[in-house]
Design a protein around this motif. Structure first.
Motif, mmCIF file in Angstrom:
data_model
loop_
_atom_site.group_PDB
_atom_site.id
_atom_site.type_symbol
_atom_site.label_atom_id
_atom_site.label_comp_id
_atom_site.label_asym_id
_atom_site.label_seq_id
_atom_site.Cartn_x
_atom_site.Cartn_y
_atom_site.Cartn_z
ATOM 1 N N THR A 115 7.189 5.235 -1.170
ATOM 2 C CA THR A 115 6.653 6.595 -1.241
ATOM 3 C C THR A 115 7.718 7.666 -1.032
ATOM 4 O O THR A 115 7.724 8.688 -1.701
ATOM 5 C CB THR A 115 5.546 6.760 -0.189
ATOM 6 O OG1 THR A 115 4.517 5.816 -0.482
ATOM 7 C CG2 THR A 115 4.978 8.160 -0.204
ATOM 8 N N HIS A 163 -5.181 4.415 -1.549
ATOM 9 C CA HIS A 163 -3.751 4.153 -1.624
ATOM 10 C C HIS A 163 -3.452 3.181 -2.772
ATOM 11 O O HIS A 163 -4.318 2.907 -3.597
ATOM 12 C CB HIS A 163 -3.242 3.629 -0.289
ATOM 13 C CG HIS A 163 -3.217 4.672 0.780
ATOM 14 N ND1 HIS A 163 -4.358 5.061 1.466
ATOM 15 C CD2 HIS A 163 -2.198 5.426 1.284
ATOM 16 C CE1 HIS A 163 -4.045 6.004 2.346
ATOM 17 N NE2 HIS A 163 -2.741 6.240 2.253
ATOM 18 N N ASN A 175 0.813 -1.218 0.000
ATOM 19 C CA ASN A 175 0.000 0.000 0.000
ATOM 20 C C ASN A 175 0.846 1.268 0.000
ATOM 21 O O ASN A 175 0.323 2.354 -0.261
ATOM 22 C CB ASN A 175 -0.923 0.002 1.220
ATOM 23 C CG ASN A 175 -2.354 0.290 0.848
ATOM 24 O OD1 ASN A 175 -2.716 0.311 -0.333
ATOM 25 N ND2 ASN A 175 -3.191 0.521 1.834
ATOM 26 N N SER A 221 1.958 7.525 -2.341
ATOM 27 C CA SER A 221 1.154 6.309 -2.499
ATOM 28 C C SER A 221 -0.335 6.604 -2.504
ATOM 29 O O SER A 221 -1.141 5.674 -2.572
ATOM 30 C CB SER A 221 1.473 5.323 -1.368
ATOM 31 O OG SER A 221 1.056 5.857 -0.118
ATOM 32 N N GLU A 222 -0.722 7.884 -2.431
ATOM 33 C CA GLU A 222 -2.132 8.263 -2.369
ATOM 34 C C GLU A 222 -2.612 8.778 -3.722
ATOM 35 O O GLU A 222 -1.858 9.401 -4.459
ATOM 36 C CB GLU A 222 -2.349 9.339 -1.305
ATOM 37 C CG GLU A 222 -2.007 8.870 0.107
ATOM 38 C CD GLU A 222 -2.233 9.973 1.121
ATOM 39 O OE1 GLU A 222 -2.341 11.159 0.722
ATOM 40 O OE2 GLU A 222 -2.298 9.661 2.324
ATOM 41 N N TRP A 223 -3.873 8.517 -4.020
ATOM 42 C CA TRP A 223 -4.475 8.995 -5.264
ATOM 43 C C TRP A 223 -5.873 9.509 -4.965
ATOM 44 O O TRP A 223 -6.511 9.114 -3.984
ATOM 45 C CB TRP A 223 -4.542 7.881 -6.308
ATOM 46 C CG TRP A 223 -5.440 6.728 -5.921
ATOM 47 C CD1 TRP A 223 -5.116 5.690 -5.106
ATOM 48 C CD2 TRP A 223 -6.802 6.534 -6.307
ATOM 49 N NE1 TRP A 223 -6.188 4.840 -4.957
ATOM 50 C CE2 TRP A 223 -7.233 5.324 -5.687
ATOM 51 C CE3 TRP A 223 -7.691 7.231 -7.116
ATOM 52 C CZ2 TRP A 223 -8.528 4.822 -5.861
ATOM 53 C CZ3 TRP A 223 -8.974 6.725 -7.293
ATOM 54 C CH2 TRP A 223 -9.382 5.541 -6.671
#
Length: 483
Positions: free
Chosen positions: A94, A62, A15, A50-52
């Protein structure tokens, strides 16, 4: 994929995969936008580490969610892929492209003159000189000193600069586009006039081009650009200026612009700007791809043509075929048996490891007949409630309810939606007792939803697999039998 007992450490590691590194290794193009990256293929998706987040649908997460959503994998498959289990790739974590520390918003230093910006906007973009001069005098457009970009400034209600969009003025190659760090998307480039009309655009050059094409009394109206296709700037101006009662959407005449227009209509409806909302919001489309292409055409330059939405182009044909299927099956005594039979046939086809291994003609035929069965079942319920609708009305209502911006996901997702619809319908049909009026109306709504989801899947089959929807000759099942 079968169950895999991942450890918590493995899940956390998957993740935390850096999505910028992940996408770049997939050959995807990303554009820097402040602290974030914007995915060029899906313009409403922004990424940070790692975030969208997908702004068009207000969803995010994630790395695992991302791979599940955009690469059509289940949870075990996504985790395995991110851990390098397939192909042996080891994705960066990340921290390797983490955003720099947060800075305060500041406008780029201005160049002493605007020669390059004026040359670019007048000679390359054909913006009207009087329009450009007005915004330059108001210090809303200027040339930055370091890179000679055109800078489009957005002010807040107190006249303070809160947003700046930079556009490269070099004419060779792909021009630079990006926002100054810490720009507030609620205050992107705009102009507020005196009357009640707000025109909405994707980008500053679109707005200037439209004004150049419609010079008469232009300063009486209001105009706002969106930070991409985000709704925040539009809603902020409506909130700050009570005189604005009429919104006109003027987005690009292409697939992305058409979807964004539909999404903005829904957002305006949610905020009670129109009732009934969807059909009452005016839309203006450029003749070519965007308003600047229209200006170029006037100056003898071959413009980029407009692009219609492929799903909306194909939808009338799908609905016409659906109407014919409804007529063919109208004599069947139990439309629910049609739904069950063709769902039974469809399931193993779309559960294949690869949909391409299935015959798309048969998949399309199953979907079409399921949709027909659902509409016939809805018609029967409505007739029993003394609220009859003709087949033409049912198919027409389905066609009018289709929204391309809400039609997302790969075939696996669409098949799961259809399965849930079918399960919900059976649950209601086999529930003990007599159904109330509200329960019967809910059942009709579920039939309509099933038919619409089948149409969405048909569009996917037709466009993604490039196959006709006509099924080969087959023996008709005996729907008089209990299913």
């Amino acid at each position: 994929m079968s169950y895999i007992p991942f450890t918590e450490e493995e899940k956390q590691r998957a993740n935390s995969v850096d999505l910028v590194d992940f996408l770049q290794r997939q050959g995807e193009q990303l554009v820097r936008s402040g602290h974030e990256w914007r995915w060029k293929r899906h313009d409403s998706v922004t990424i940070r580490g790692s975030e969208w987040f997908r702004h068009s649908r207000k969803e995010g997460g994630h790395a695992i969610d991302f791979v599940q959503r955009f690469y059509d994998m289940d949870f075990p498959g996504a985790v395995t892929f991110l851990l390098g289990g397939e192909g042996g790739l080891e994705w960066n974590q990340t921290a390797k492209s983490a955003p720099p520390p947060k800075k305060n918003f500041a406008l780029p230093e201005a160049n002493p003159d605007m020669r390059r910006v004026f040359a670019y906007l007048l000679k390359q973009r054909f913006i009207d000189p009087s329009v450009l001069s007005y915004f330059a005098r108001e210090h809303l457009i200027y040339e930055d000193k370091e890179y000679h970009n055109a800078v489009f400034v957005g002010l807040d209600e107190d006249g303070a600069a809160r947003h700046a969009h930079k556009r490269g003025t070099y004419t060779k190659g792909e021009p630079y586009k990006g926002n100054v760090e810490e720009s507030d998307p609620k205050y992107s480039f705009h102009y507020i006039g005196e009357d009640d009309t707000l025109y909405v655009f994707e980008a500053p050059i679109d707005m200037l081009s439209f004004i150049s094409l419609h010079l008469k009394d232009w300063q009486k109206h209001s105009y706002v650009t969106l930070d991409g296709v985000s709704e925040h700037a539009m809603l902020q101006q409506l909130k700050s200026h009570s005189n604005l009662k009429k919104i006109v959407l003027c987005l690009d005449h292409d697939e992305a612009g058409i979807e964004a227009t539909g999404r903005l209509k829904d957002i305006l409806a949610e905020h009670d700007y129109y009732a009934p909302a969807y059909m009452d919001i005016p839309v203006l489309q450029s003749r070519y791809k965007d308003w600047n292409e229209d200006i170029k055409a006037k100056h003898g330059i071959t413009p980029i043509p407009a692009g219609e939405h492929p799903k909306l182009v194909l939808l009338p044909e799908i609905c016409e075929n659906l109407f014919s299927a409804c007529e063919t099956l109208s004599a069947v005594p139990d439309p629910n048996a049609v739904i069950r039979e063709y769902h039974r046939r469809l399931t193993p086809l779309v559960d294949s490891e690869k949909l391409a291994a299935a015959n798309p003609e048969i998949v399309g035929a199953c979907l079409q007949k399921m949709a027909a069965g659902a509409l016939l079942a809805a018609q029967r319920e409505l007739r029993q409630m003394e609220r009859p609708e003709t087949l033409g009305q049912l198919v027409g209502n389905l066609r009018d309810s289709y929204r391309p911006h809400l039609d997302r996901g790969w075939m696996r997702t669409k098949a799961e939606d259809i399965r849930e619809d079918a399960v919900n319908i059976d649950r209601q049909l086999f529930a003990p007792g007599i159904r109330t009026l509200q329960e019967r109306l809910a059942l009709v709504s579920d039939y309509r939803r099933l038919a619409l989801d089948c149409v969405k899947a048909q569009l996917f089959v037709r466009l993604e697999l490039s196959q006709p929807l006509q099924a080969p000759e087959e023996a008709a099942p005996n729907f008089r039998m209990s299913m």
